[in-house]
Design a protein around this motif. Structure first.
Motif, PDB file in Angstrom:
ATOM      1  N   GLU A  73       0.850  -1.206   0.000  1.00  0.00           N
ATOM      2  CA  GLU A  73       0.000   0.000   0.000  1.00  0.00           C
ATOM      3  C   GLU A  73       0.882   1.251   0.000  1.00  0.00           C
ATOM      4  OE1 GLU A  73      -3.253  -0.156   2.935  1.00  0.00           O
ATOM      5  OE2 GLU A  73      -2.503  -2.161   3.386  1.00  0.00           O
ATOM      6  N   PRO A  74       1.537   1.535  -1.116  1.00  0.00           N
ATOM      7  CA  PRO A  74       2.481   2.652  -1.125  1.00  0.00           C
ATOM      8  C   PRO A  74       1.866   4.009  -0.800  1.00  0.00           C
ATOM      9  CG  PRO A  74       2.208   1.733  -3.336  1.00  0.00           C
ATOM     10  CD  PRO A  74       1.487   0.842  -2.399  1.00  0.00           C
ATOM     11  N   ASP A  75       0.633   4.255  -1.224  1.00  0.00           N
ATOM     12  CA  ASP A  75       0.008   5.546  -0.939  1.00  0.00           C
ATOM     13  C   ASP A  75      -0.274   5.718   0.550  1.00  0.00           C
ATOM     14  OD1 ASP A  75       0.095   6.216  -3.625  1.00  0.00           O
ATOM     15  OD2 ASP A  75      -1.928   5.472  -4.025  1.00  0.00           O
ATOM     16  N   ALA A  76      -0.781   4.667   1.183  1.00  0.00           N
ATOM     17  CA  ALA A  76      -1.042   4.729   2.623  1.00  0.00           C
ATOM     18  C   ALA A  76       0.266   4.908   3.392  1.00  0.00           C
ATOM     19  CB  ALA A  76      -1.758   3.463   3.085  1.00  0.00           C
ATOM     20  N   ALA A  77       1.314   4.220   2.968  1.00  0.00           N
ATOM     21  CA  ALA A  77       2.615   4.346   3.628  1.00  0.00           C
ATOM     22  C   ALA A  77       3.149   5.765   3.490  1.00  0.00           C
ATOM     23  CB  ALA A  77       3.597   3.342   3.041  1.00  0.00           C
ATOM     24  N   GLU A  78       2.970   6.345   2.325  1.00  0.00           N
ATOM     25  CA  GLU A  78       3.447   7.716   2.117  1.00  0.00           C
ATOM     26  C   GLU A  78       2.698   8.699   3.021  1.00  0.00           C
ATOM     27  OE1 GLU A  78       5.155  10.096  -1.606  1.00  0.00           O
ATOM     28  OE2 GLU A  78       3.120   9.334  -1.898  1.00  0.00           O
ATOM     29  N   GLU A  79       1.410   8.491   3.199  1.00  0.00           N
ATOM     30  CA  GLU A  79       0.637   9.340   4.119  1.00  0.00           C
ATOM     31  C   GLU A  79       1.157   9.199   5.549  1.00  0.00           C
ATOM     32  OE1 GLU A  79      -3.627   8.846   3.926  1.00  0.00           O
ATOM     33  OE2 GLU A  79      -3.573   8.808   1.740  1.00  0.00           O
ATOM     34  N   MET A  80       1.448   7.958   5.958  1.00  0.00           N
ATOM     35  CA  MET A  80       1.978   7.731   7.305  1.00  0.00           C
ATOM     36  C   MET A  80       3.357   8.363   7.460  1.00  0.00           C
ATOM     37  SD  MET A  80       0.825   3.918   8.486  1.00  0.00           S
ATOM     38  CE  MET A  80       0.952   3.042   6.938  1.00  0.00           C
ATOM     39  N   MET A  81       4.161   8.340   6.397  1.00  0.00           N
ATOM     40  CA  MET A  81       5.482   8.956   6.455  1.00  0.00           C
ATOM     41  C   MET A  81       5.361  10.458   6.678  1.00  0.00           C
ATOM     42  SD  MET A  81       7.271   6.747   3.399  1.00  0.00           S
ATOM     43  CE  MET A  81       8.823   7.602   3.363  1.00  0.00           C
ATOM     44  N   THR A  82       4.418  11.071   5.984  1.00  0.00           N
ATOM     45  CA  THR A  82       4.189  12.503   6.148  1.00  0.00           C
ATOM     46  C   THR A  82       3.723  12.800   7.572  1.00  0.00           C
ATOM     47  OG1 THR A  82       3.629  12.728   3.813  1.00  0.00           O
ATOM     48  CG2 THR A  82       2.857  14.475   5.290  1.00  0.00           C
ATOM     49  N   GLU A  83       2.803  11.988   8.073  1.00  0.00           N
ATOM     50  CA  GLU A  83       2.314  12.158   9.445  1.00  0.00           C
ATOM     51  C   GLU A  83       3.461  12.022  10.450  1.00  0.00           C
ATOM     52  OE1 GLU A  83      -0.097   9.601  12.733  1.00  0.00           O
ATOM     53  OE2 GLU A  83      -0.976   9.600  10.726  1.00  0.00           O
ATOM     54  N   LEU A  84       4.285  10.999  10.271  1.00  0.00           N
ATOM     55  CA  LEU A  84       5.401  10.768  11.185  1.00  0.00           C
ATOM     56  C   LEU A  84       6.349  11.962  11.194  1.00  0.00           C
ATOM     57  CD1 LEU A  84       7.096   9.030  13.081  1.00  0.00           C
ATOM     58  CD2 LEU A  84       8.018   7.862  11.076  1.00  0.00           C
ATOM     59  N   ARG A  85       6.737  12.407  10.019  1.00  0.00           N
ATOM     60  CA  ARG A  85       7.662  13.546   9.942  1.00  0.00           C
ATOM     61  C   ARG A  85       7.064  14.802  10.577  1.00  0.00           C
ATOM     62  NH1 ARG A  85       9.607  11.736   4.091  1.00  0.00           N
ATOM     63  NH2 ARG A  85      11.700  11.025   4.643  1.00  0.00           N
ATOM     64  N   THR A  86       5.799  15.065  10.305  1.00  0.00           N
ATOM     65  CA  THR A  86       5.136  16.248  10.853  1.00  0.00           C
ATOM     66  C   THR A  86       5.090  16.202  12.375  1.00  0.00           C
ATOM     67  OG1 THR A  86       3.770  16.455   8.868  1.00  0.00           O
ATOM     68  CG2 THR A  86       2.970  17.559  10.860  1.00  0.00           C
ATOM     69  N   ASN A  87       4.702  15.063  12.928  1.00  0.00           N
ATOM     70  CA  ASN A  87       4.576  14.947  14.378  1.00  0.00           C
ATOM     71  C   ASN A  87       5.927  14.930  15.081  1.00  0.00           C
ATOM     72  OD1 ASN A  87       1.743  15.015  14.493  1.00  0.00           O
ATOM     73  ND2 ASN A  87       1.646  12.879  13.900  1.00  0.00           N
ATOM     74  N   LEU A  88       6.928  14.330  14.447  1.00  0.00           N
ATOM     75  CA  LEU A  88       8.264  14.352  15.053  1.00  0.00           C
ATOM     76  C   LEU A  88       8.856  15.751  15.023  1.00  0.00           C
ATOM     77  CD1 LEU A  88       9.895  11.002  13.866  1.00  0.00           C
ATOM     78  CD2 LEU A  88       8.912  11.553  16.100  1.00  0.00           C
TER      79      LEU A  88
END
Length: 181
Positions: A110-125
């Motif tokens: 699920e590359p699109d879902a993973a990319e969304e999670m990556m953005t979320e992770l970076r933003t929150n960190l």
């Protein structure tokens, strides 16, 4: 210690094919952890215990919906900790580990879902690093790890486009261990 031992026992049960026993064990300890959280909602130790119990339960979830529900519950619990004025470094690290594990296990399928999670992770960190300077090291570490996954995202997307399309013709002069076709 008891919760750690239960997590180890769960993994051993899974490795011997006793998934239902592992699932029941995890459910019991998750319920106990949640009861502890109800009586001590501010305790960092109890919050960590609940997150650990949720992630252990994810390993024995019956299906993707159950796994995703447990993941979302752990993520939300950790996000609430990151929203606090004083961010605890262990919670930042737990959040990063949870998200990175989920991203690593989904980016191929699920590359699109993973990319969304990556953005979320970076933003929150990044937001956590603004509250706690020591969290900046954690953010940099995960950013480095995510860059490795980003290269895999491109190939995962290419592979996803190939699914369902006809295979190219085979042009072989010789067949190994078989007759010519």
């Amino acid at each position: 210690f008891e919760f750690s031992a239960a997590a180890i026992k769960s993994r051993l049960l899974m490795s011997t094919g006793k998934k239902s026993e592992a699932e029941q064990l995890n459910a019991t300890y998750l319920e106990r952890a949640k009861n502890m959280l109800a009586s001590s909602p501010e305790s960092q130790e109890v919050i960590s215990l609940v997150v650990s119990s949720l992630t252990t339960s994810m390993q024995t979830a019956a299906d993707d919906a159950g796994r995703n529900s447990l993941f979302a519950e752990a993520r939300d619990l950790l996000l609430a900790q990151l929203d606090a004025e004083e961010v605890d470094l262990s919670m930042v690290s737990r959040y990063g580990a949870l998200m990175y594990t989920q991203i690593s296990s989904t980016y191929r399928s699920e590359p699109d879902a993973a990319e969304e999670m990556m953005t979320e992770l970076r933003t929150n960190l990044k937001a956590a690093a603004e509250k706690n300077e020591a969290a900046e090291r954690i953010a940099k570490q995960y950013d480095t790890n995510l860059k490795r996954i980003e290269s895999g995202l491109a190939s995962a997307r290419k592979l996803a486009k190939l699914v369902g399309s006809p295979a190219p013709p085979l042009d072989a002069k010789y067949w190994v261990n078989g007759k010519d076709m």
